[in-house]
Design a protein around this motif. Structure first.
Motif, PDB file in Angstrom:
ATOM      1  N   GLY A  95      16.155   8.858  -6.641  1.00 28.03           N
ATOM      2  CA  GLY A  95      17.358   8.915  -5.923  1.00 28.03           C
ATOM      3  C   GLY A  95      17.180   9.341  -4.658  1.00 28.03           C
ATOM      4  N   ALA A  96      16.032   9.576  -4.214  1.00 25.57           N
ATOM      5  CA  ALA A  96      15.920   9.867  -2.933  1.00 25.57           C
ATOM      6  C   ALA A  96      15.129   8.751  -1.819  1.00 25.57           C
ATOM      7  CB  ALA A  96      14.717  11.142  -2.663  1.00 25.57           C
ATOM      8  N   ALA A  97      15.286   8.788  -0.671  1.00 26.69           N
ATOM      9  CA  ALA A  97      14.823   7.872   0.525  1.00 26.69           C
ATOM     10  C   ALA A  97      13.178   8.449   0.772  1.00 26.69           C
ATOM     11  CB  ALA A  97      15.469   7.842   1.643  1.00 26.69           C
ATOM     12  N   VAL A  98      12.560   7.439   1.227  1.00 25.00           N
ATOM     13  CA  VAL A  98      11.155   7.815   1.667  1.00 25.00           C
ATOM     14  C   VAL A  98      10.629   7.339   2.905  1.00 25.00           C
ATOM     15  CG1 VAL A  98      10.250   5.945   0.294  1.00 25.00           C
ATOM     16  CG2 VAL A  98       8.745   7.845   0.667  1.00 25.00           C
ATOM     17  N   SER A  99       9.968   8.153   3.687  1.00 24.49           N
ATOM     18  CA  SER A  99       9.722   7.890   5.162  1.00 24.49           C
ATOM     19  C   SER A  99       7.962   7.718   4.929  1.00 24.49           C
ATOM     20  CB  SER A  99      10.294   8.653   6.052  1.00 24.49           C
ATOM     21  OG  SER A  99       9.627   8.688   7.437  1.00 24.49           O
ATOM     22  N   ALA A 100       7.682   7.045   5.899  1.00 22.09           N
ATOM     23  CA  ALA A 100       5.972   7.059   6.310  1.00 22.09           C
ATOM     24  C   ALA A 100       5.639   7.508   7.740  1.00 22.09           C
ATOM     25  CB  ALA A 100       5.601   5.520   5.955  1.00 22.09           C
ATOM     26  N   GLN A 101       5.065   8.681   7.661  1.00 22.38           N
ATOM     27  CA  GLN A 101       4.549   9.067   8.849  1.00 22.38           C
ATOM     28  C   GLN A 101       3.351   8.150   9.533  1.00 22.38           C
ATOM     29  OE1 GLN A 101       2.105  12.634   9.592  1.00 22.38           O
ATOM     30  NE2 GLN A 101       3.940  13.655  10.616  1.00 22.38           N
ATOM     31  N   ILE A 102       3.582   7.496  10.570  1.00 27.91           N
ATOM     32  CA  ILE A 102       2.550   6.680  11.255  1.00 27.91           C
ATOM     33  C   ILE A 102       1.927   7.312  12.647  1.00 27.91           C
ATOM     34  CG2 ILE A 102       3.302   4.720   9.969  1.00 27.91           C
ATOM     35  CD1 ILE A 102       4.709   3.825  12.357  1.00 27.91           C
ATOM     36  N   GLY A 103       0.967   6.869  12.670  1.00 34.45           N
ATOM     37  CA  GLY A 103       0.212   7.487  13.954  1.00 34.45           C
ATOM     38  C   GLY A 103      -1.076   7.208  14.087  1.00 34.45           C
ATOM     39  N   HIS A 104      -1.729   7.659  15.336  1.00 31.12           N
ATOM     40  CA  HIS A 104      -3.069   7.654  15.560  1.00 31.12           C
ATOM     41  C   HIS A 104      -3.534   9.081  15.976  1.00 31.12           C
ATOM     42  CE1 HIS A 104      -6.817   6.727  17.705  1.00 31.12           C
ATOM     43  NE2 HIS A 104      -7.004   5.725  16.911  1.00 31.12           N
ATOM     44  N   ALA A 105      -4.773   9.676  15.379  1.00 30.41           N
ATOM     45  CA  ALA A 105      -4.994  10.900  15.482  1.00 30.41           C
ATOM     46  C   ALA A 105      -5.663  11.335  17.015  1.00 30.41           C
ATOM     47  CB  ALA A 105      -6.069  11.416  14.547  1.00 30.41           C
ATOM     48  N   GLY A 106      -6.144  10.426  17.402  1.00 31.31           N
ATOM     49  CA  GLY A 106      -6.655  10.481  18.797  1.00 31.31           C
ATOM     50  C   GLY A 106      -7.819  11.444  18.832  1.00 31.31           C
ATOM     51  N   PRO A 107      -7.873  12.544  19.694  1.00 34.20           N
ATOM     52  CA  PRO A 107      -9.031  13.546  19.637  1.00 34.20           C
ATOM     53  C   PRO A 107      -8.890  14.387  18.400  1.00 34.20           C
ATOM     54  CG  PRO A 107      -7.238  14.235  21.143  1.00 34.20           C
ATOM     55  CD  PRO A 107      -6.786  12.849  20.638  1.00 34.20           C
ATOM     56  N   VAL A 108      -7.899  14.339  17.686  1.00 32.77           N
ATOM     57  CA  VAL A 108      -7.858  15.373  16.534  1.00 32.77           C
ATOM     58  C   VAL A 108      -8.681  14.637  15.223  1.00 32.77           C
ATOM     59  CG1 VAL A 108      -6.307  16.355  14.593  1.00 32.77           C
ATOM     60  CG2 VAL A 108      -5.712  16.061  17.044  1.00 32.77           C
ATOM     61  N   ALA A 109      -8.859  13.343  15.348  1.00 33.50           N
ATOM     62  CA  ALA A 109      -9.702  12.537  14.450  1.00 33.50           C
ATOM     63  C   ALA A 109     -11.229  13.105  14.022  1.00 33.50           C
ATOM     64  CB  ALA A 109      -9.918  11.102  14.846  1.00 33.50           C
ATOM     65  N   ASN A 110     -11.504  13.363  13.088  1.00 32.07           N
ATOM     66  CA  ASN A 110     -12.887  13.699  12.535  1.00 32.07           C
ATOM     67  C   ASN A 110     -13.960  12.469  12.412  1.00 32.07           C
ATOM     68  OD1 ASN A 110     -15.195  14.679  11.386  1.00 32.07           O
ATOM     69  ND2 ASN A 110     -14.319  16.312  10.286  1.00 32.07           N
ATOM     70  N   ALA A 111     -14.456  12.119  13.557  1.00 28.37           N
ATOM     71  CA  ALA A 111     -15.275  11.011  13.513  1.00 28.37           C
ATOM     72  C   ALA A 111     -16.351  10.830  12.740  1.00 28.37           C
ATOM     73  CB  ALA A 111     -15.755  10.690  15.185  1.00 28.37           C
TER      74      ALA A 111
END
Length: 397
Positions: A95-111
């Protein structure tokens, strides 16, 4: 006449009607060891959905492989869609809705773990990965903005009701907004108008890609709590531009920097010992010695972001989502009284996925109190399986 909405009444979010005004905030689940949906991830979100939230937010779904924070994070690609469809169906069944968080980590990314080049406004060293992020070119920026549009289309195919565009915490868009990080001298650097082009471009691209098929929200840092970083005055101007652009159905207000000051969002105890224990030497030793500088401690109080968020409420017309220190009915009512259309909850729902039903059933008694102690030891569990160390919830499938 009292026009204050009841937090448990239905609310419109773009084209979506939520059964109430409570949103489970995006908190990384550490439930995707192969960068694909698992039964564990589905259970993680099904529990708060069954527990009464109006919408739950799946975090963090990167728009590209290199845009992930670390190597186990899901990124949008055809292979991931069947699992995401199974996840959204399970949430809708509750009975709930659902959202997707989308994005790009940029400098936070663990390469080191994503096996892809990290990108930032300028060449930037990430001490967590011991790698440098490369300065993003104009082509890189265009590709990342286009990838957000593709992600939104995938979200529609996967059955999501909404997407949340990540513009906070010094991820890619936020790192461009930061005068401390963004030292470019081209069209994406210098003035706030230039630095905001990436964030505005992402939201506009998402809106153009999906129109009114799903709701579109964004998470925006009000201030990152760092000297020379994002000040609230600039963030408010960015929010005004986003409102003028017309791409958002609501804006969620956050704070802090994943790179340099995460505790500015996570108020309460600083779990230096537990955080260090999540890593291997020599990083473990480094965190133990310098952790208090990275994990600065801020005292917890209910609705701790409300004071700053009220400045946004006073100058914006669009619906706003209040985040930070919302654990009981009184605080929810306060948010409604201050003009916020929605509240977002993280740690309290991690501790008790059924908290919303319990608060609702309590009615006017208002006697229910969250079991969350704000110890923040859950922060260190994102490197294994995100859970509350006090209640043990949720347990792995």
């Amino acid at each position: 006449m009292d026009t204050q909405p009841n937090v448990f009444t239905p609310a419109q979010l773009g084209p979506v009607t939520l059964r109430n005004r409570v949103i489970k905030a995006a908190t990384f689940e550490a439930s995707t060891p192969n960068a694909l949906v698992t039964d564990d991830l589905i259970t993680y979100h099904r529990l708060p959905a069954a527990g009464g939230v109006g919408m739950t937010t799946v975090a963090y779904l990167a728009v590209t492989q290199g845009g992930r924070t670390e190597g186990n994070v899901i990124w949008w690609r055809p292979e991931a869609i069947p699992g995401l469809q199974k996840l959204t169906a399970a949430i809708h069944a509750e009975g709930a809705a659902v959202s997707a968080q989308i994005g790009h980590a940029g400098p936070v990314a663990n390469a080191r773990t994503t096996k892809a080049t990290a990108l930032a406004p300028v060449r930037f060293f990430n001490p967590m990965s011991m790698r440098f992020a490369r300065k993003a070119t104009r082509a890189d920026i265009d590709d990342i903005i286009a990838a957000h549009a593709d992600a939104a289309r995938y979200a529609v195919d996967a059955g999501f009701d909404a997407v949340e565009v990540h513009l906070g915490h010094n991820y890619f868009a936020s790192s461009f907004l930061s005068p401390l990080i963004n030292r470019r001298d081209d069209e994406f650097g210098g003035s706030l108008e230039n630095r905001a082009k990436v964030a505005r471009g992402m939201v506009t691209a998402v809106r153009q890609a999906v129109g009114g098929q799903i709701a579109i929200t964004a998470k925006l840092t009000m201030a990152d709590g760092v000297r020379g970083g994002i000040p609230i005055e600039e963030s408010l101007q960015t929010a005004k531009w986003l409102e003028e652009d017309g791409g958002l159905d609501a804006l969620e207000l956050t704070a802090g920097s994943s790179l340099v000051n995460p505790m500015y969002l996570f108020r309460g105890d600083a779990p230096v010992k537990e955080f260090a224990g999540a890593f291997k030497p020599p990083l473990r030793w480094g965190i133990r010695m310098t952790g208090k500088k990275f994990l600065r401690e801020y005292p917890y109080r209910e609705a701790f972001l409300l004071r700053d968020a009220k400045q946004f409420r006073a100058e914006l017309k669009m619906p706003l989502i209040l985040l930070g220190g919302i654990t009981n009915r009184e605080t929810m009512d306060l948010a409604m009284a201050e003009g916020f259309e929605f509240v977002a909850m993280g740690r309290a729902l991690l501790a008790e996925p059924d908290l919303i039903n319990r608060i609702k059933d309590d009615g006017d008694a208002r006697s229910i109190r969250s079991l969350c102690t704000h110890c923040n030891k859950c922060m260190a569990t994102i490197y294994s399986h995100t859970h509350c160390v006090v209640t043990g919830s949720p347990t792995p499938v």
